[in-house]
Each structure stands twice: as structure tokens, then as C-alpha cells.
Design a protein around this motif. Sequence first.
Motif, PDB file in Angstrom:
ATOM      1  N   UNK A 298       0.824  -1.201   0.000  1.00  0.00           N
ATOM      2  CA  UNK A 298       0.000   0.000   0.000  1.00  0.00           C
ATOM      3  C   UNK A 298       0.865   1.260   0.000  1.00  0.00           C
ATOM      4  N   UNK A 299       1.934   1.289   0.823  1.00  0.00           N
ATOM      5  CA  UNK A 299       2.775   2.493   0.868  1.00  0.00           C
ATOM      6  C   UNK A 299       3.631   2.616  -0.396  1.00  0.00           C
ATOM      7  N   UNK A 300       4.050   1.497  -0.964  1.00  0.00           N
ATOM      8  CA  UNK A 300       4.819   1.561  -2.209  1.00  0.00           C
ATOM      9  C   UNK A 300       3.965   2.078  -3.350  1.00  0.00           C
ATOM     10  N   UNK A 301       2.714   1.630  -3.445  1.00  0.00           N
ATOM     11  CA  UNK A 301       1.819   2.115  -4.505  1.00  0.00           C
ATOM     12  C   UNK A 301       1.514   3.600  -4.329  1.00  0.00           C
ATOM     13  N   UNK A 302       1.395   4.060  -3.077  1.00  0.00           N
ATOM     14  CA  UNK A 302       1.138   5.476  -2.817  1.00  0.00           C
ATOM     15  C   UNK A 302       2.294   6.355  -3.316  1.00  0.00           C
ATOM     16  N   UNK A 303       3.519   5.815  -3.254  1.00  0.00           N
ATOM     17  CA  UNK A 303       4.693   6.605  -3.646  1.00  0.00           C
ATOM     18  C   UNK A 303       5.076   6.448  -5.114  1.00  0.00           C
ATOM     19  N   UNK A 304       4.621   5.395  -5.767  1.00  0.00           N
ATOM     20  CA  UNK A 304       5.058   5.107  -7.140  1.00  0.00           C
ATOM     21  C   UNK A 304       4.463   6.121  -8.122  1.00  0.00           C
ATOM     22  N   UNK A 305       5.310   6.669  -9.004  1.00  0.00           N
ATOM     23  CA  UNK A 305       4.834   7.631  -9.995  1.00  0.00           C
ATOM     24  C   UNK A 305       4.840   7.063 -11.411  1.00  0.00           C
ATOM     25  N   UNK A 306       5.608   5.999 -11.654  1.00  0.00           N
ATOM     26  CA  UNK A 306       5.650   5.414 -12.995  1.00  0.00           C
ATOM     27  C   UNK A 306       4.515   4.410 -13.168  1.00  0.00           C
ATOM     28  N   UNK A 307       4.424   3.846 -14.365  1.00  0.00           N
ATOM     29  CA  UNK A 307       3.300   2.988 -14.749  1.00  0.00           C
ATOM     30  C   UNK A 307       3.519   1.556 -14.239  1.00  0.00           C
ATOM     31  N   UNK A 308       2.700   1.141 -13.279  1.00  0.00           N
ATOM     32  CA  UNK A 308       2.829  -0.211 -12.721  1.00  0.00           C
ATOM     33  C   UNK A 308       2.547  -1.273 -13.776  1.00  0.00           C
ATOM     34  N   UNK A 309       1.548  -1.065 -14.596  1.00  0.00           N
ATOM     35  CA  UNK A 309       1.168  -2.066 -15.597  1.00  0.00           C
ATOM     36  C   UNK A 309       2.322  -2.333 -16.561  1.00  0.00           C
ATOM     37  N   UNK A 310       2.962  -1.281 -17.041  1.00  0.00           N
ATOM     38  CA  UNK A 310       4.108  -1.452 -17.945  1.00  0.00           C
ATOM     39  C   UNK A 310       5.198  -2.300 -17.296  1.00  0.00           C
ATOM     40  N   UNK A 311       5.473  -2.013 -16.027  1.00  0.00           N
ATOM     41  CA  UNK A 311       6.553  -2.712 -15.332  1.00  0.00           C
ATOM     42  C   UNK A 311       6.229  -4.194 -15.134  1.00  0.00           C
TER      43      UNK A 311
END
Length: 426
Positions: A298-311
Amino acid sequence: MNDTRLNVLLIGSGGREHALAWKLAQSPRLKRLFAAPGNPGIAEYALLCALDADNHAGIVDFCRREAIDLVVVGPEAPLVAGLADALSDAGIAVFGPSKAAAALEGSKGFTKDLCTEARIPTAAYQRFTEAAPARDYVRAMGAPIVVKADGIAAGKGVVVAETLDEAIAAIDACFDGAFGDAGAEVVIEECLVGEEASFFAIADGKTAIAFGAAQDHKRAFDGDTGPNTGGMGAYSPAPVMTEAMIERVMAEIIRPTVATMAARGTPFQGVLFAGLMITAKGPELIEYNVRFGDPECQVLMMRMTSDLLDLLLAAAEGRLEGEMPCFRDAAALTVVMAAKGYPGSYKKGTPIGSLAAAQAVPGAEVFQAGTAITPAGLVSAGGRVLNVSACGATLREARDCAYEAVAAIDWPEGFCRSDIGWRALG
């Protein structure tokens, strides 16, 4: 960049999966998001499907019918049971390791043996399949000592025994069936001293990249007291995980693991969640999980700015080299609201109100973990029920925002710790 839009199936129903759904929904490449079984919070972003994660053929059929381009498996049990193999065999891209690679979480003894082979720093250990020699070993070694059920036990199969009596009671609990098949073998380890951290890397079978670090609060009550839980809160970044420490963890722990798994013919693709102890000697591996942590995700997703799906797609397709996720400098913190009595017995079906007021707090998000919808409204349906999360320029700002959102929630049957982030703030 490929601009094809994708249909994605997310497996799972907890707060981790709600956070993943929230982040996946932000991708411009997402066409449709399905979740099985999902939860009422996930339903805001995904079409919920009544699929059984144990019915691999049924999931494959669904993926073919709905033209699913990528399956993201949230929890560990379907991975340990081989869901990723069934999908890969059917030609469906999946983010998550094979059954053979998921043994890194499915068997603590497997991981300890791999550490020996790859010279990965970890606590000294022995494996036991009978209680008597295990008892003799702890008597010879003394306390404190760590007793672990070998298999997956929902985060509850580990006892840090401060006394010999506690260690022997933990051994007897395992072999008496307290953790089912997970306790048929026991791993006993030396007790490491230092600061714990949760470190995440993404791997595609050959390449591994750092994904971020967090610190979790396992004990149920303030001041790190009370029984162990699945996690009562987390924050990111973790101050102990400096750039230099992250590079040491990658060099001494993550890359050797990925290289050894590949050399064995069981390449690891997915999330490597390393539970670490940062000791006076440096980082040592406590254990691996093969999925995002909950509540660390949850905290990692809150901080992530790039595209999770691409990764995640790049990892599933074996093309991670050169990829680098981006995170904001801000801190994030999540407070778990649990049902009174957790991790022991607790009531389900208790009403939860005012989530909209909590969501309205600037910078806050409420991820649902154990909830259900009834004609009367939202109710609790598990032990850990809500993950109240927030971002802030500093950890103190994130904490204050999260607890402001907690205060807005009307759930008399819930409780939470009031000191998440205390180590970093102290």
C-alpha cells in the motif's frame, strides 16, 4: 513505446490487491480490469468475477474468453499451488513465479538451503521433521531463538522465543498441527539482532531491479507489544535502507538468488520480497516472500509515480533490463484497522461508516482489506479490515494525515495502533 491497451485480471481480495487495482487503474494502457474475487473497494476500479483461484482450468478459460493480456497474482497461496504454471502453459502472460520458484516462500527450509548454496548472508539454522531432536537442538543452543513452521502459515508460523519454554511450546505447536501441513517441518534459526526492513525487487527470470523498501509493524499493539500479526501498519521509505544499503542487498542477496534460481532451471519471475535484518555485519536475509507485502504494498503504490502495468508486463515478458520504476520523494504511511480480538477470535459483519469522510482527507486513501457489502451497507469480513494510507512531504505529515483519516471512520468494533512509524520518528 507500445500503446496497445490491455485487459488485466487481478487475483486476490485484500488490501494489497485494492492498492494494486488502484494503481493499475491509473495506467493509460489499461483497457479493462477484472478482479477475482476482489472486494467492495476493488469494485470501484475492476469488474469482480466469482473465480476460484484453486480452479486453474477455470481461470485459463476465463482468460481466453475475456482476451486477458496479463494476469497479476496478488496472494502467495495460488502461486505456491502452481497457478502461474497453468497460465504460462496456456500462453497467457502472468506476473508471478512458477510453483518451483514460489518454493522461496512455500518452504523456509528451501530458502535457507539456497542461501547456503549461493553464500547469501542469513541466520545459522537447522531443519527438523520430528519434535524430539528439535527440542534437543534448542536446549543445546539456548534462547533467544527463532522457531518457524516451514510452510506458509498466513504470517503466523514464526515465534521469536525469548525463553527455552517458549521455544519448546512453539515446536510442539507446529508438530501438533497448529499450522496444518505448514508445520510438518520446522526450521530453527539463531536470533539475529538489528533493525528489520522489507525490501522489494522485481525479477523477470534473469534480471532483477530494486523496487523499494518499507518497514512493517508486526505486533498487534503500541510499542511493538502483543502477538504477531500479518502486519498492523507500514511506512516507506525505510531510513535504514540507504542507497548504499540497497546496493548491498541487491549484490549480496537479490542477484545471487535470481542467478541461482536460473542456474537450477527454475527462474524466478515476479516480486521478491526480502525480509531483512540489518545487523552490525550488514544485511541478512530473514525470509523471502514471492508477492508484494501487505501492508507494505500500500505504501509503495502510494509513492510510485511510474506505470505499474508497464513494469509488471515487462517482467512477465522477460524484458526488465533497462526498466526503472520511479517514486516520489514523499513519505507514505499506512495504518491497519483490525477487528477487535484480532489476531485471535473476532466478530465479522460489524458495520463500518464514514469511509467517504476519510477518503476526503487530502492525501489519504482507504484500501479495503476484509470488507463486504450488505443491504445495510459496508461491514467487516475479516481480521485486518481497512488500510488507511496517506502521503506527505515528511513521514510526520504522512502519519498525521493517515490518523486524521482514521479518526473520520465510524467503526466502533475496530482498533488500530496509534504509533505507526514510531521508530523513524523517534
